[in-house]
Design a protein around this motif. Sequence first.
Motif, PDB file in Angstrom:
ATOM      1  N   TYR A 203       0.791  -1.226   0.000  1.00  0.00           N
ATOM      2  CA  TYR A 203       0.000   0.000   0.000  1.00  0.00           C
ATOM      3  C   TYR A 203       0.826   1.280   0.000  1.00  0.00           C
ATOM      4  O   TYR A 203       0.758   2.048  -0.949  1.00  0.00           O
ATOM      5  N   PHE A 204       1.630   1.512   1.045  1.00  0.00           N
ATOM      6  CA  PHE A 204       2.377   2.767   1.136  1.00  0.00           C
ATOM      7  C   PHE A 204       3.792   2.487   1.626  1.00  0.00           C
ATOM      8  O   PHE A 204       3.983   1.817   2.650  1.00  0.00           O
ATOM      9  N   ARG A 205       4.750   3.018   0.895  1.00  0.00           N
ATOM     10  CA  ARG A 205       6.136   2.842   1.308  1.00  0.00           C
ATOM     11  C   ARG A 205       6.408   3.587   2.611  1.00  0.00           C
ATOM     12  O   ARG A 205       7.129   3.109   3.474  1.00  0.00           O
ATOM     13  N   HIS A 206       5.851   4.768   2.726  1.00  0.00           N
ATOM     14  CA  HIS A 206       6.000   5.567   3.948  1.00  0.00           C
ATOM     15  C   HIS A 206       4.609   5.751   4.557  1.00  0.00           C
ATOM     16  O   HIS A 206       3.692   6.244   3.885  1.00  0.00           O
ATOM     17  N   TYR A 207       4.473   5.366   5.810  1.00  0.00           N
ATOM     18  CA  TYR A 207       3.155   5.425   6.437  1.00  0.00           C
ATOM     19  C   TYR A 207       3.317   5.663   7.934  1.00  0.00           C
ATOM     20  O   TYR A 207       3.902   4.837   8.659  1.00  0.00           O
ATOM     21  N   LYS A 208       2.852   6.807   8.372  1.00  0.00           N
ATOM     22  CA  LYS A 208       2.860   7.177   9.788  1.00  0.00           C
ATOM     23  C   LYS A 208       4.229   6.850  10.418  1.00  0.00           C
ATOM     24  O   LYS A 208       5.267   7.154   9.838  1.00  0.00           O
ATOM     25  N   ASP A 209       4.224   6.201  11.577  1.00  0.00           N
ATOM     26  CA  ASP A 209       5.479   5.850  12.251  1.00  0.00           C
ATOM     27  C   ASP A 209       5.823   4.373  12.029  1.00  0.00           C
ATOM     28  O   ASP A 209       6.357   3.700  12.905  1.00  0.00           O
ATOM     29  N   LYS A 210       5.525   3.905  10.808  1.00  0.00           N
ATOM     30  CA  LYS A 210       5.738   2.492  10.491  1.00  0.00           C
ATOM     31  C   LYS A 210       7.179   2.053  10.743  1.00  0.00           C
ATOM     32  O   LYS A 210       7.416   0.961  11.265  1.00  0.00           O
ATOM     33  N   GLU A 211       8.140   2.887  10.379  1.00  0.00           N
ATOM     34  CA  GLU A 211       9.542   2.490  10.526  1.00  0.00           C
ATOM     35  C   GLU A 211       9.902   2.268  11.995  1.00  0.00           C
ATOM     36  O   GLU A 211      10.607   1.303  12.332  1.00  0.00           O
ATOM     37  N   ASP A 212       9.434   3.144  12.860  1.00  0.00           N
ATOM     38  CA  ASP A 212       9.719   2.972  14.290  1.00  0.00           C
ATOM     39  C   ASP A 212       9.077   1.698  14.827  1.00  0.00           C
ATOM     40  O   ASP A 212       9.683   0.957  15.612  1.00  0.00           O
ATOM     41  N   LEU A 213       7.843   1.449  14.389  1.00  0.00           N
ATOM     42  CA  LEU A 213       7.154   0.247  14.855  1.00  0.00           C
ATOM     43  C   LEU A 213       7.802  -1.021  14.321  1.00  0.00           C
ATOM     44  O   LEU A 213       7.841  -2.047  15.007  1.00  0.00           O
TER      45      LEU A 213
END
Length: 395
Positions: free
Chosen positions: A170-180
Amino acid sequence: MLNRLLFVFGLMVALLSGACTSPRYLIERGDYDAAISLAIRRLSGKKNKKTELIRDLERAFAQAQARDLRLADNLAASGRSEEWERVNRLHRQIEQRQNRIQPLLPLISKDGYRARFELVDIAQMERESRERAAEYLYQRAQVLLEQGRRGDRQAAREAHQALCDIENRYFRHYKDKEDLLREARSLGVSHVGFEVLNQSGRLLPPRFEDRLLAFGLNELNTEWKRFHLNPSPDLLLDYRVVFRIDQIDVSPERVSERLYTDEAEVEDGWEYVLDERGNVRKDSLGNDLKKPRIVRVRADVVEVYQTKAVRIGGLLDIRDDRGYRLFSRPMSAEVLFENYASTFRGDRRALSKESRARIGNVPLPFPSDADMLLQAAERLKSPIREELRSNRNIW
């Protein structure tokens, strides 16, 4: 007559095969997208397009669109957030189908028939379902992460997968996904400590532990499992693997001597064949008859046999962070030093094959206890590694 029958049979097979692979046949079976693919393949690049084929394409397209739109609307109206992933797949399928049709437009048959395709504004619908699907996965990951924070590593791994699905679908960048993702990775990894304990009451060579542990733990590491050799006390371990050495046997250096005699019958030149009167026999041409002369020879052998053995035994133990034993198996390795050195007196021709192999060998210095224990450590590495690999489901 036979040729005519074969021709008729072949014609019937061809007609039936053509019917079974026609767009109309696929439509009647409900395989609309296959019918669309077949019709597009037959229409592409053709100047004289058949009206019947264009109508079949229209029908298959309309049926497929209506089916997917109806199903997507029903799923979206169900109120179940987990259905948004499926809704988005349907919207993307509709979008791909329309993109396949558009290069053919305007589609006009050789008879002047103009095809009509009802294209929907799918971009906005797909965008909305994509956002809803991503939000569903994000919320699911949050719930799973909370379970992971309470010690459920499997939940943390599922959270990691849900977040990866957001990125991949869906989205490469999404909210704080990287931190999670980083948190899910940290919570989901099993940390496994590995150490060797010598409980045999005997000293081991200084390099013994290094040699035993050098069996490529990196090969055992996986996405969710990390091995640590002699881990530091501040590292929180989920599992502990211990090889407890409880037996070290070193035999004395033994030297034994054996005396034995080898005997054999061998050819040693020739001799005349005599008759019962003691005269030399002749062949049919008047020549003297000869035969090999067989003699019995012997050799006295002195064999020196050297031997020394080392055996290491222990228990491979796997426990969880509460100390509960998950797996246990005894393991051992043995190293044997042997050397034969032999000399002989007498006729070499009398020596057996075994004796010949040892003649000329000389006594060797005995290996030290330390060297043989290090060899035993080498032999233990492979079975320990295989046990850890075969028990991968534990972690």
